[in-house]
Design a protein around this motif. Structure first.
Motif, PDB file in Angstrom:
ATOM      1  N   PHE A  59     -10.368 -19.798  26.869  1.00  0.00           N
ATOM      2  CA  PHE A  59     -10.847 -21.183  26.809  1.00  0.00           C
ATOM      3  C   PHE A  59     -11.472 -21.573  28.144  1.00  0.00           C
ATOM      4  N   HIS A  60     -12.698 -22.087  28.096  1.00  0.00           N
ATOM      5  CA  HIS A  60     -13.401 -22.428  29.332  1.00  0.00           C
ATOM      6  C   HIS A  60     -12.901 -23.741  29.918  1.00  0.00           C
ATOM      7  N   PRO A  61     -13.142 -23.971  31.218  1.00  0.00           N
ATOM      8  CA  PRO A  61     -12.748 -25.240  31.849  1.00  0.00           C
ATOM      9  C   PRO A  61     -13.562 -26.405  31.295  1.00  0.00           C
ATOM     10  N   TYR A  62     -13.104 -27.609  31.641  1.00  0.00           N
ATOM     11  CA  TYR A  62     -13.837 -28.808  31.228  1.00  0.00           C
ATOM     12  C   TYR A  62     -15.198 -28.855  31.910  1.00  0.00           C
ATOM     13  N   THR A  98     -11.770 -28.293  25.535  1.00  0.00           N
ATOM     14  CA  THR A  98     -11.378 -27.249  24.585  1.00  0.00           C
ATOM     15  C   THR A  98      -9.952 -27.410  24.082  1.00  0.00           C
ATOM     16  N   ASP A  99      -9.275 -28.507  24.438  1.00  0.00           N
ATOM     17  CA  ASP A  99      -7.845 -28.619  24.153  1.00  0.00           C
ATOM     18  C   ASP A  99      -7.507 -29.641  23.071  1.00  0.00           C
ATOM     19  N   GLN A 100      -8.508 -30.200  22.417  1.00  0.00           N
ATOM     20  CA  GLN A 100      -8.228 -31.185  21.381  1.00  0.00           C
ATOM     21  C   GLN A 100      -7.927 -30.503  20.051  1.00  0.00           C
ATOM     22  N   ALA A 101      -7.410 -31.258  19.115  1.00  0.00           N
ATOM     23  CA  ALA A 101      -6.955 -30.682  17.843  1.00  0.00           C
ATOM     24  C   ALA A 101      -8.059 -29.917  17.129  1.00  0.00           C
ATOM     25  N   ASP A 102      -9.286 -30.478  17.107  1.00  0.00           N
ATOM     26  CA  ASP A 102     -10.368 -29.790  16.412  1.00  0.00           C
ATOM     27  C   ASP A 102     -10.778 -28.510  17.135  1.00  0.00           C
ATOM     28  N   ASP A 103     -10.649 -28.502  18.478  1.00  0.00           N
ATOM     29  CA  ASP A 103     -10.974 -27.304  19.241  1.00  0.00           C
ATOM     30  C   ASP A 103      -9.974 -26.185  18.949  1.00  0.00           C
ATOM     31  N   LEU A 104      -8.697 -26.545  18.863  1.00  0.00           N
ATOM     32  CA  LEU A 104      -7.668 -25.539  18.600  1.00  0.00           C
ATOM     33  C   LEU A 104      -7.764 -25.023  17.168  1.00  0.00           C
ATOM     34  N   GLY A 129      -6.952 -19.146  29.951  1.00  0.00           N
ATOM     35  CA  GLY A 129      -7.867 -20.231  30.258  1.00  0.00           C
ATOM     36  C   GLY A 129      -7.682 -20.690  31.683  1.00  0.00           C
ATOM     37  N   HIS A 130      -8.661 -21.452  32.165  1.00  0.00           N
ATOM     38  CA  HIS A 130      -8.609 -22.028  33.506  1.00  0.00           C
ATOM     39  C   HIS A 130      -8.742 -23.539  33.411  1.00  0.00           C
ATOM     40  N   SER A 131      -7.951 -24.260  34.214  1.00  0.00           N
ATOM     41  CA  SER A 131      -8.022 -25.706  34.290  1.00  0.00           C
ATOM     42  C   SER A 131      -7.717 -26.321  32.919  1.00  0.00           C
ATOM     43  N   TRP A 132      -8.651 -27.108  32.354  1.00  0.00           N
ATOM     44  CA  TRP A 132      -8.435 -27.648  31.017  1.00  0.00           C
ATOM     45  C   TRP A 132      -8.315 -26.513  29.997  1.00  0.00           C
ATOM     46  N   ALA A 136      -5.531 -25.732  27.128  1.00  0.00           N
ATOM     47  CA  ALA A 136      -5.846 -25.367  25.744  1.00  0.00           C
ATOM     48  C   ALA A 136      -5.148 -24.077  25.344  1.00  0.00           C
ATOM     49  N   ALA A 137      -5.151 -23.089  26.245  1.00  0.00           N
ATOM     50  CA  ALA A 137      -4.492 -21.813  25.948  1.00  0.00           C
ATOM     51  C   ALA A 137      -2.998 -21.999  25.738  1.00  0.00           C
ATOM     52  N   LEU A 138      -2.378 -22.862  26.542  1.00  0.00           N
ATOM     53  CA  LEU A 138      -0.947 -23.124  26.390  1.00  0.00           C
ATOM     54  C   LEU A 138      -0.662 -23.790  25.046  1.00  0.00           C
ATOM     55  N   LYS A 139      -1.447 -24.809  24.701  1.00  0.00           N
ATOM     56  CA  LYS A 139      -1.261 -25.478  23.410  1.00  0.00           C
ATOM     57  C   LYS A 139      -1.470 -24.509  22.257  1.00  0.00           C
ATOM     58  N   PHE A 140      -2.513 -23.707  22.359  1.00  0.00           N
ATOM     59  CA  PHE A 140      -2.833 -22.758  21.299  1.00  0.00           C
ATOM     60  C   PHE A 140      -1.729 -21.717  21.157  1.00  0.00           C
ATOM     61  N   GLY A 141      -1.273 -21.183  22.285  1.00  0.00           N
ATOM     62  CA  GLY A 141      -0.227 -20.159  22.243  1.00  0.00           C
ATOM     63  C   GLY A 141       1.090 -20.677  21.706  1.00  0.00           C
TER      64      GLY A 141
END
Length: 331
Positions: A59-62, A98-104, A129-132, A136-141
């Motif tokens: 997941f890319h940064p903001y 990249t961390d919102q519900a639709d992104d995940l 992922g880095h930064s934001w 996103a990676a944490l939420k996704f994982g």
């Protein structure tokens, strides 16, 4: 009308069909809401479709302008090639996040599509992922712990609000997670809370506080550091403790004692309540979250000496998989 829709979907899938070795591919996919979303892929040179290969969802940064799926893929291409992993980068869309519900949801859809079309090793699917993007990676994982086999988090930007992540931490139990964080990137507020919560959740955790580094992905030795982190995730043992045993171990190990506490600078510090065979290692972190010492050969008759003035966290990593943290004050 149906024919037009079919032709549109076919056009969107063409970049996936025309696959070349060691190729960087950019394409689009229809999200669940019907919108076309970008993504970027990198296939390392050894990929030929005959042998399964690890997949890294990254997941890319903001950023509305600089950072997107393509620029992020290009940034990590050498890392992917060095480790022979397929790199899948979802795009954050118009808002750059990249961390919102639709992104995940999009990320999940892309992983499922990639697994159907390519020879992916289901036991080696990771997220980073880095930064934001790390957020996103944490939420996704933690939303899909049954699918992901490890997380690599670089420079988490969030202050880790408890209300946002509290429902997820319990899902980190026995998940391999490696954190890279800059010394000058507010580790007290951006690293330490995340570290502590994941420890309480039972994650198999490793980290590096990078000296002289701020909030950036362009740090010295980046690809080597990322490769080291990935190898740890792939190879480190992670103890599987039955949940019924987990609570019992946690209760028993509240008997760990550190004395005197508070202590004075230069004084001997003793640890009680543990046997030699129970301890894998002890990590000592300062208040900034920087690892200052690792004790691999613990013995209760050998005190800890040489700690300077400050606040510390002693992290006891036990052989049964339990991790216990204790705060120590040196005056």
């Amino acid at each position: 009308m149906k024919r037009a829709i079919y032709l549109t979907l076919l056009i969107l899938l063409i970049p996936l069909i025309n696959l070349a070795k060691g190729n960087s591919l950019d394409g689009q996919i229809r999200a669940y809401d019907g919108t076309a979303r970008d993504y970027s892929l990198y296939f390392p040179s050894s990929y030929n479709g005959k042998k399964s290969m690890p997949l890294m969802v990254s997941f890319h940064p903001y950023g509305k302008y600089r950072w997107n799926a393509k620029s992020w893929r290009d940034t990590l291409q050498n890392f992917a090639e060095a480790n022979q992993v397929i790199l899948l980068c979802p795009d954050g869309g118009l808002d750059g996040r990249t961390d919102q519900a639709d992104d995940l949801s999009l990320a999940l859809q892309l992983v499922q599509s990639t697994r159907r079309k390519y020879n992916i090793d289901a036991k080696q699917i990771y997220a980073m992922g880095h930064s934001w993007g790390a957020k996103a990676a944490l939420k996704f994982g933690l939303s899909h712990p049954e699918m992901l086999n490890g997380l690599l988090l670089v420079g988490m930007s969030s202050e880790m609000a408890a209300s946002e992540f509290a429902p997820f931490y319990a899902r980190s139990r026995n998940m391999r997670i490696y954190i890279l964080h800059g010394q000058y990137d507010s580790p007290t507020t951006r690293f330490q809370p995340l570290h502590d919560q994941l420890m309480r959740g039972g994650a198999c955790l490793e980290f590096e506080i990078m000296k002289g580094v701020g909030h950036t992905i362009h740090f010295a030795g980046r690809d080597n550091r990322l490769s080291k982190a990935l190898k740890w995730i792939q190879q480190s043992p992670c103890y599987q403790i039955p949940q019924s045993e987990h609570n019992k171990h946690q209760f028993q190990n509240t008997q760990i004692s550190i004395y005197p506490n508070p202590s004075t600078e230069g004084a001997s510090i003793w640890i009680g309540g543990l046997k030699v065979e129970e301890v894998a290692q002890i990590r000592i972190l300062n208040r900034s979250g920087i690892l200052t010492r690792i004790i691999k050969n613990f013995h209760p008759e050998q005190p800890i000496r040489g700690l300077s003035h400050g606040d510390y966290v002693f992290v006891f990593m036990l052989r049964n998989g339990t991790k216990v943290s204790k705060q120590v004050l040196i005056r």
